[in-house]
Structure formats: C-alpha cells, structure tokens
Design a protein around this motif. Structure first.
Motif, PDB file in Angstrom:
ATOM      1  N   MET A 171       0.832  -1.182   0.000  1.00  0.00           N
ATOM      2  CA  MET A 171       0.000   0.000   0.000  1.00  0.00           C
ATOM      3  C   MET A 171       0.876   1.244   0.000  1.00  0.00           C
ATOM      4  SD  MET A 171      -2.988   1.048  -0.453  1.00  0.00           S
ATOM      5  CE  MET A 171      -3.826  -0.463  -0.646  1.00  0.00           C
ATOM      6  N   ALA A 172       2.017   1.172   0.662  1.00  0.00           N
ATOM      7  CA  ALA A 172       2.919   2.323   0.672  1.00  0.00           C
ATOM      8  C   ALA A 172       3.336   2.693  -0.748  1.00  0.00           C
ATOM      9  CB  ALA A 172       4.143   2.045   1.532  1.00  0.00           C
ATOM     10  N   GLU A 173       3.625   1.689  -1.554  1.00  0.00           N
ATOM     11  CA  GLU A 173       4.006   1.970  -2.945  1.00  0.00           C
ATOM     12  C   GLU A 173       2.844   2.573  -3.721  1.00  0.00           C
ATOM     13  OE1 GLU A 173       5.677  -0.227  -6.959  1.00  0.00           O
ATOM     14  OE2 GLU A 173       5.719  -1.307  -5.064  1.00  0.00           O
ATOM     15  N   ALA A 174       1.643   2.070  -3.501  1.00  0.00           N
ATOM     16  CA  ALA A 174       0.472   2.612  -4.188  1.00  0.00           C
ATOM     17  C   ALA A 174       0.245   4.064  -3.806  1.00  0.00           C
ATOM     18  CB  ALA A 174      -0.762   1.773  -3.864  1.00  0.00           C
ATOM     19  N   LEU A 175       0.377   4.400  -2.518  1.00  0.00           N
ATOM     20  CA  LEU A 175       0.198   5.784  -2.088  1.00  0.00           C
ATOM     21  C   LEU A 175       1.299   6.689  -2.636  1.00  0.00           C
ATOM     22  CD1 LEU A 175      -0.982   5.197   1.570  1.00  0.00           C
ATOM     23  CD2 LEU A 175      -2.350   6.049  -0.350  1.00  0.00           C
TER      24      LEU A 175
END
Length: 79
Positions: A1-5
């Motif tokens: 999710m960190a990469e998506a954000l």
C-alpha cells in the motif's frame, strides 16, 4: 500500500487518498483510492508482487472517475 500511495502522490495530481483494511474470510482486504491509474510499471509491478503470495489485485479506473485499488492477501487466522 505504501508503494500505491507513493504512486498517487507522484503521478495522479489528485487530492487526498484513503486506505482501509479489513480481515474477511481468511484474507486481508486493503482498499485505497482515489487516483488515475494508467497501465505500466506501477500497477503491473504491484500485481506481480501480490500474486507471488497468492493474493489478488483489482484496479478499476474509469475514464474521468476515481480509481479504487483493492488488494486481497491470504491471512490465515492463528489459533
């Protein structure tokens, strides 16, 4: 999710994004949005990493509409 954000912040040009996570039926379900996803390294790279752990990724992104990223990962319950 960190990469998506990170991708939302770098590429979407939209306002804030939100993330929710829930355990459902032995899976961890993570939803994030909004944003404007386009095919390429970001979404395809995420899908590959999710698949490695037997997860699923959905990324509907209608033209002119909000994108919703959904990731489902196995989450066996400990007894």
């Amino acid at each position: 999710m960190a990469e998506a954000l990170t991708n939302v912040a770098r590429h979407s040009g939209t306002g804030p994004a939100a993330v929710t996570a829930t355990a459902r039926g032995g899976r961890l379900v993570v939803d994030g949005g909004p944003g404007d996803a386009v095919p390429g390294g970001g979404p395809e790279g995420l899908a590959g990493r999710v698949a490695v752990v037997d997860g699923r990724l959905a990324l509907p992104s209608p033209v002119g509409g909000a994108t919703l990223l959904r990731v489902e990962l196995p989450c066996p319950r400990s007894e």
